[in-house]
Design a protein around this motif. Structure first.
Motif, PDB file in Angstrom:
ATOM      1  N   ASP A  11      38.626  17.282  35.545  1.00 49.81           N
ATOM      2  CA  ASP A  11      40.185  17.238  35.505  1.00 49.81           C
ATOM      3  C   ASP A  11      40.090  15.430  34.695  1.00 49.81           C
ATOM      4  O   ASP A  11      39.824  14.683  35.366  1.00 49.81           O
ATOM      5  CB  ASP A  11      40.825  17.101  36.313  1.00 49.81           C
ATOM      6  N   SER A  13      42.622  13.159  32.397  1.00 48.00           N
ATOM      7  CA  SER A  13      43.755  12.770  31.663  1.00 48.00           C
ATOM      8  C   SER A  13      43.744  11.544  31.286  1.00 48.00           C
ATOM      9  O   SER A  13      42.989  10.552  31.978  1.00 48.00           O
ATOM     10  CB  SER A  13      44.859  12.872  32.780  1.00 48.00           C
ATOM     11  N   ASP A  14      44.468  11.099  30.401  1.00 49.43           N
ATOM     12  CA  ASP A  14      44.329   9.789  29.668  1.00 49.43           C
ATOM     13  C   ASP A  14      43.084   9.315  29.382  1.00 49.43           C
ATOM     14  O   ASP A  14      42.803   8.254  29.625  1.00 49.43           O
ATOM     15  CB  ASP A  14      45.291   9.118  30.223  1.00 49.43           C
ATOM     16  N   ARG A  33      44.941  20.348  26.312  1.00 50.17           N
ATOM     17  CA  ARG A  33      46.477  20.133  25.638  1.00 50.17           C
ATOM     18  C   ARG A  33      46.602  18.760  25.287  1.00 50.17           C
ATOM     19  O   ARG A  33      45.985  17.741  25.921  1.00 50.17           O
ATOM     20  CB  ARG A  33      47.219  20.342  27.001  1.00 50.17           C
ATOM     21  N   ASP A  34      47.304  18.566  24.203  1.00 52.86           N
ATOM     22  CA  ASP A  34      47.321  17.016  23.824  1.00 52.86           C
ATOM     23  C   ASP A  34      45.819  16.435  23.549  1.00 52.86           C
ATOM     24  O   ASP A  34      45.914  15.150  24.077  1.00 52.86           O
ATOM     25  CB  ASP A  34      48.435  16.417  24.564  1.00 52.86           C
ATOM     26  N   VAL A  35      45.128  17.060  23.045  1.00 51.85           N
ATOM     27  CA  VAL A  35      43.850  16.571  22.800  1.00 51.85           C
ATOM     28  C   VAL A  35      43.666  16.495  21.268  1.00 51.85           C
ATOM     29  O   VAL A  35      44.000  17.059  20.494  1.00 51.85           O
ATOM     30  CB  VAL A  35      42.869  17.641  23.118  1.00 51.85           C
TER      31      VAL A  35
END
Length: 94
Positions: A11, A13-14, A33-35
């Motif tokens: 996982d 994120s950021d 997502r948002d990649v």
């Protein structure tokens, strides 16, 4: 960091994976997502069954790909090509 033969879920994120290389990697069932994949090269991949939504495909080049069943906004790409090539044929109305 090298991850060889790792069989775990990651996982992220950021995170910044700029310049990373993914070879012989199974990402089946992964969620992006948002990649940003801007400037990436994608070769010899299986994208069968993938859904791409709300994406910026500006300046994307697709070549030497199987497009069986591929749809853009619900329209089969094969139908789009057929319509395009039909429109390119001379009509004989000179």
């Amino acid at each position: 960091m090298q991850l060889n033969r790792l069989v775990e879920r990651i996982d992220a994120s950021d995170a910044n994976f700029s310049g990373s290389v993914f070879e012989n990697v199974n990402l089946s069932g992964a969620i992006f997502r948002d990649v940003s994949l801007a400037g990436c090269s994608v070769e010899n991949v299986n994208l069968q069954g993938v859904t791409i939504a709300n994406a910026n495909l500006g300046d994307v080049s697709i070549s030497d790909c199987r497009l069986d069943g591929c749809k853009i906004d619900g329209v089969l790409v094969s139908d789009l090509f057929a319509a395009y090539y039909a429109a390119q044929q001379p009509t004989g109305n000179a």
